[in-house]
Design an enzyme around this catalytic site. Sequence first.
Site, mmCIF file in Angstrom:
data_model
loop_
_atom_site.group_PDB
_atom_site.id
_atom_site.type_symbol
_atom_site.label_atom_id
_atom_site.label_comp_id
_atom_site.label_asym_id
_atom_site.label_seq_id
_atom_site.Cartn_x
_atom_site.Cartn_y
_atom_site.Cartn_z
ATOM 1 C CB CYS A 185 15.644 33.098 46.514
ATOM 2 S SG CYS A 185 14.264 32.090 47.101
ATOM 3 C CG ASN A 237 12.828 29.395 51.506
ATOM 4 O OD1 ASN A 237 12.538 28.916 52.593
ATOM 5 N ND2 ASN A 237 13.599 28.754 50.671
ATOM 6 C CB CYS A 251 10.569 30.517 43.002
ATOM 7 S SG CYS A 251 8.830 31.006 42.997
ATOM 8 N NE ARG A 252 14.738 33.885 42.789
ATOM 9 C CZ ARG A 252 15.072 35.132 43.024
ATOM 10 N NH1 ARG A 252 16.011 35.705 42.294
ATOM 11 N NH2 ARG A 252 14.473 35.827 43.992
ATOM 12 C CB SER A 253 16.561 29.470 47.930
ATOM 13 O OG SER A 253 15.373 29.782 48.608
ATOM 14 C CG ASP A 263 11.565 36.712 41.502
ATOM 15 O OD1 ASP A 263 10.887 35.668 41.391
ATOM 16 O OD2 ASP A 263 11.343 37.573 42.363
#
Length: 157
Positions: A10, A13, A15-17, A129
């Site tokens: 993401c 690095n 939150c999402r990934s 995001d």
Amino acid sequence: MKKQSVLFVCLGNICRSPAAEAIFINLINKKGFNNNFIVDSAGTGGWHIGKKADNRMRKAAHKRGLEILSRARQINSKDFEIFNYIVAMDDSNFENISALKSRKSLSDFSSINKIQNFRSVFEETEVPDPYFGGDDGFDHVLDILEDSVSGFLNTIC
Ligand code: 4NP
């Protein structure tokens, strides 16, 4: 099964990934596939290098039994030789990863993918995001990723 390697990417690095990585690890552990995979996550940006995932994401994940243990790092040229799947969270990540690959004439070993191409329940074509939003955004990211990460794993094995 041949050993496979997966890098979720993401922007920051944090939150999402890292969430996608934790969901993937949880799924392969449940299926007994953990020895068949190398799994990691990275950001296209380097602002948070060395930091734990965002507290809000760790808390939301913990509520559903997922522990996010990763530390942020930035994607680099070597990743294109190590990971056979590089999996972007949104269109911008996908474009940035593709641009890095062509700018540095990197190996074709990795295929660059978008995680939402593996969705079946949610309609979003990108993982939003959550960083500048409220707490419910983190739960929504986890809902979306539980669907698409599972679809991704089923597709590759
Ligand atoms: P991520 O979220 O890409 O899902 O880790 C973000 C984290 C930090 C920032 C942006 C997005 N930031 O601008 O610092």
